[in-house]
Design a protein around this motif. Structure first.
Motif, PDB file in Angstrom:
ATOM      1  N   HIS A   1     -10.824   0.407  -5.622  1.00  0.00           N
ATOM      2  CA  HIS A   1     -10.730  -0.201  -4.365  1.00  0.00           C
ATOM      3  C   HIS A   1     -10.978  -1.882  -4.623  1.00  0.00           C
ATOM      4  O   HIS A   1     -11.814  -2.113  -5.458  1.00  0.00           O
ATOM      5  CB  HIS A   1     -11.801   0.220  -3.368  1.00  0.00           C
ATOM      6  CG  HIS A   1     -11.170  -0.252  -2.017  1.00  0.00           C
ATOM      7  ND1 HIS A   1     -11.741  -1.485  -1.460  1.00  0.00           N
ATOM      8  CD2 HIS A   1     -10.267   0.170  -1.030  1.00  0.00           C
ATOM      9  CE1 HIS A   1     -11.198  -1.704  -0.183  1.00  0.00           C
ATOM     10  NE2 HIS A   1     -10.532  -0.553  -0.026  1.00  0.00           N
TER      11      HIS A   1
ATOM     12  N   GLN B   1      -5.122  -3.093   7.283  1.00  0.00           N
ATOM     13  CA  GLN B   1      -5.074  -2.872   5.794  1.00  0.00           C
ATOM     14  C   GLN B   1      -5.697  -4.106   5.129  1.00  0.00           C
ATOM     15  O   GLN B   1      -6.635  -4.410   4.234  1.00  0.00           O
ATOM     16  CB  GLN B   1      -4.369  -2.226   5.185  1.00  0.00           C
ATOM     17  CG  GLN B   1      -3.955  -0.873   5.685  1.00  0.00           C
ATOM     18  CD  GLN B   1      -2.720  -0.316   5.124  1.00  0.00           C
ATOM     19  OE1 GLN B   1      -1.670  -0.945   4.769  1.00  0.00           O
ATOM     20  NE2 GLN B   1      -2.293   1.247   4.923  1.00  0.00           N
TER      21      GLN B   1
ATOM     22  N   ASN C   1      -9.224  -4.767   5.683  1.00  0.00           N
ATOM     23  CA  ASN C   1     -10.228  -3.899   4.985  1.00  0.00           C
ATOM     24  C   ASN C   1     -10.261  -4.343   3.477  1.00  0.00           C
ATOM     25  O   ASN C   1     -11.218  -4.239   2.769  1.00  0.00           O
ATOM     26  CB  ASN C   1      -9.952  -2.464   5.233  1.00  0.00           C
ATOM     27  CG  ASN C   1     -10.201  -1.779   6.546  1.00  0.00           C
ATOM     28  OD1 ASN C   1     -10.878  -2.545   7.266  1.00  0.00           O
ATOM     29  ND2 ASN C   1      -9.738  -0.753   6.829  1.00  0.00           N
ATOM     30  N   ASP C   2      -8.681  -4.645   3.036  1.00  0.00           N
ATOM     31  CA  ASP C   2      -8.613  -4.858   1.394  1.00  0.00           C
ATOM     32  C   ASP C   2      -8.869  -6.073   1.032  1.00  0.00           C
ATOM     33  O   ASP C   2      -9.003  -6.382  -0.127  1.00  0.00           O
ATOM     34  CB  ASP C   2      -7.356  -4.163   1.127  1.00  0.00           C
ATOM     35  CG  ASP C   2      -7.289  -2.605   1.202  1.00  0.00           C
ATOM     36  OD1 ASP C   2      -8.240  -2.299   1.440  1.00  0.00           O
ATOM     37  OD2 ASP C   2      -5.969  -2.108   1.278  1.00  0.00           O
TER      38      ASP C   2
ATOM     39  N   PHE D   1      -6.533  -4.150  -7.128  1.00  0.00           N
ATOM     40  CA  PHE D   1      -5.741  -3.455  -6.058  1.00  0.00           C
ATOM     41  C   PHE D   1      -4.819  -2.802  -6.859  1.00  0.00           C
ATOM     42  O   PHE D   1      -4.246  -1.822  -6.110  1.00  0.00           O
ATOM     43  CB  PHE D   1      -5.244  -4.882  -5.385  1.00  0.00           C
ATOM     44  CG  PHE D   1      -4.389  -4.599  -4.230  1.00  0.00           C
ATOM     45  CD1 PHE D   1      -4.795  -4.521  -2.973  1.00  0.00           C
ATOM     46  CD2 PHE D   1      -2.935  -4.459  -4.416  1.00  0.00           C
ATOM     47  CE1 PHE D   1      -4.193  -4.002  -1.830  1.00  0.00           C
ATOM     48  CE2 PHE D   1      -2.225  -4.274  -3.124  1.00  0.00           C
ATOM     49  CZ  PHE D   1      -2.772  -3.944  -1.971  1.00  0.00           C
TER      50      PHE D   1
ATOM     51  N   HIS E   1       0.802  -1.177   0.109  1.00  0.00           N
ATOM     52  CA  HIS E   1      -0.130   0.131  -0.014  1.00  0.00           C
ATOM     53  C   HIS E   1       0.915   1.187   0.096  1.00  0.00           C
ATOM     54  O   HIS E   1       1.580   1.370   1.037  1.00  0.00           O
ATOM     55  CB  HIS E   1      -0.954   0.098   1.140  1.00  0.00           C
ATOM     56  CG  HIS E   1      -1.854   0.993   1.239  1.00  0.00           C
ATOM     57  ND1 HIS E   1      -3.026   0.995   0.391  1.00  0.00           N
ATOM     58  CD2 HIS E   1      -1.953   2.424   2.044  1.00  0.00           C
ATOM     59  CE1 HIS E   1      -3.813   2.019   0.597  1.00  0.00           C
ATOM     60  NE2 HIS E   1      -3.245   2.845   1.438  1.00  0.00           N
TER      61      HIS E   1
ATOM     62  N   THR F   1     -11.956  -4.350  -3.146  1.00  0.00           N
ATOM     63  CA  THR F   1     -13.530  -4.960  -2.890  1.00  0.00           C
ATOM     64  C   THR F   1     -14.586  -5.152  -3.850  1.00  0.00           C
ATOM     65  O   THR F   1     -15.377  -5.928  -3.763  1.00  0.00           O
ATOM     66  CB  THR F   1     -13.884  -4.463  -1.427  1.00  0.00           C
ATOM     67  OG1 THR F   1     -14.101  -2.939  -1.654  1.00  0.00           O
ATOM     68  CG2 THR F   1     -13.155  -4.587  -0.273  1.00  0.00           C
TER      69      THR F   1
END
Length: 461
Positions: A252, A89, A92-93, A247, A80, A254
């Motif tokens: 994003h 992260q 979340n990712d 990614f 990241h 997701t």
């Protein structure tokens, strides 16, 4: 999920062992309760708050700031902004991709066989959802019209499906099943809006090469579907490639989960019951070999849509593990007299609270009222505008997706904390106000048509 499924006596859970009887089966029964995932979500958030405000608060932040190295060979690594992902992260990712995959599956199922299939049935909650997104966003922007704080306008747009449905389920028959369907459809449309907001407004600088790879991957999945390829590992590989390309692209990651969920077939490959019966019958009578068992298993699996199979497989994982972990990683806000004073005077906190609590009630109720008055649509059977007010308040529980958008909207930790305080406060207020409003509505006798709808919702639950 059905909590009354038969448990084989040959398994540990079905045995008479003390742990199975005192812990195993009670836990299983709890997980079968409609509100259970919402309860676990609240518990995880409370644990995060207590931990972050305890003498061991440093360990909380150290844990989620821990850097983890994930690489596949020398060419593929997860970073990241040039740094290894932190554990927070990663949650979340990476982990939340599965949550959004399940959201995509739910949306696809509702569009093909559920409440979004008929446009007329879905029209009123769709209109209500638009009001529930636009009005909160405008209210937030009024409080934060400039600077970095204005980037958070998407935060109060969301509705947490699990949390909201769980709260409503606490009232049992006091809430007409038609209104549960209304809330479910509204929340799904909210999710679609939130996903579009994340995709188009909360992205980094885009890398066109990786976007091209993502587009090719999506095209490849569509071709495989047209060819009726049903080999799951192929789609898992495509899903991983899509996730990694997004990614790296700046969109994003997701969103990959949502896309793969929407691409999943929502109809069964084998619809002929006689064909399934012919394949399964020999296996049931122990008159077949291993290849016959494989054939029977294939026919049984393919008589159920892929969306339904993956939902049943992944819903417990996301609802009872991943989303609580997400809450544990993101709800740990340090609360003190100074931080509360700062939050009370913060445009971000006020924008989130007023947006989620007042904005949802005004937006959902007003847009619904206008649609009914203009005869664009009608209220669900067995409901009135007092139900709409209560449901619109419940829609202000934005927890999971609001927290998620907060992490995307702000790099500034202070703004993140101010937003999280607002989300926690607003979600609690929305739940209390919604419960009060819905509890005050008298239970009335329902018409036969509504009872039929009640059966449909019972099957869904």
């Amino acid at each position: 999920m059905d909590s009354e499924k038969i448990i084989s006596e040959n398994t540990w859970l079905g045995s008479n062992r003390r742990l199975a009887k005192t812990i195993g089966r009670p836990v299983r029964k709890f997980l079968g309760i409609e509100a259970s995932s919402g309860i676990l979500l609240v518990i995880a958030a409370l644990v995060a708050l207590i931990w972050a405000n305890s003498p061991w608060s440093n360990s909380y932040h150290d844990l989620w700031d821990t850097e983890i190295m994930i690489s596949f060979g020398e060419s593929i690594s997860l970073e990241h902004h040039g740094h290894p992902l932190t554990l927070g992260q990663f949650v979340n990712d990476v982990l939340m991709v599965l949550f959004f995959f399940v959201v995509g599956l739910e949306i696809k199922r509702e569009m093909v066989t559920g409440h979004l299939k008929k446009f007329r049935d879905a029209l009123l909650p769709m209109i209500a959802a638009v009001g529930g997104m636009v009005v909160p966003a405008v209210i937030f922007f009024v409080f934060n019209s400039s600077g970095e704080a204005s980037d958070g306008w998407g935060i109060p747009m969301a509705t947490d499906i699990a949390f909201a449905i769980g709260v409503v389920s606490l009232l049992g028959p006091r809430v007409p099943s038609a209104m549960k369907v209304f809330l479910l459809t509204l929340a799904i449309v909210d999710d679609i809006g939130g996903i579009l907001v994340i995709a188009f407004f909360y992205t980094d600088d885009l890398a066109s090469g990786w976007l091209f790879v993502a587009a090719l991957t999506v095209f490849g999945v569509i071709v495989l579907k047209k060819l009726n390829v049903r080999y799951t590992p192929v789609y898992i590989a495509c899903g991983f490639l899509l996730w990694y390309s997004l990614f790296e692209s700046g969109v994003h990651a997701t969103i990959a989960g949502v896309v793969m969920g929407l691409l999943a077939p929502a109809t069964a490959l084998i619809n002929d019951k006689n064909t399934v019966s012919e394949a399964v019958q020999p296996a049931m009578q122990a008159q077949t070999d291993f290849s016959g068992l494989r054939k029977a298993t294939f026919h049984l699996n393919e008589s159920v849509p892929i969306t339904e199979r993956f939902e049943n497989l992944l819903h417990p994982l996301t609802g009872f593990l991943i989303v609580p972990i997400f809450a544990l990683a993101n709800a740990g806000v340090e609360i003190s007299s100074d931080s509360l004073s700062d939050a009370a005077s913060s445009g971000v906190t006020r924008g989130v609270v007023v947006g989620l609590v007042v904005g949802k009630i005004v937006g959902v109720s007003f847009f619904t009222f206008v649609a009914v008055r203009l005869r664009v649509s009608t209220l669900p059977n067995g409901s009135n505008f007092r139900h709409i007010f209560g449901i619109s308040a419940i829609a202000g529980i934005g927890f999971t997706v609001s927290m998620f958008i907060t992490a995307l909207a702000y790099d500034n930790v202070i703004l993140q904390d101010e937003s999280k305080v607002g989300i926690l406060l607003a979600s609690a207020l929305a739940a209390i106000i919604g419960l009060f409003l819905l509890r005050s509505v008298k239970v009335v006798e329902q018409e036969a048509s509504f009872l039929e709808e009640n059966k449909e919702v019972a099957q869904f639950n």
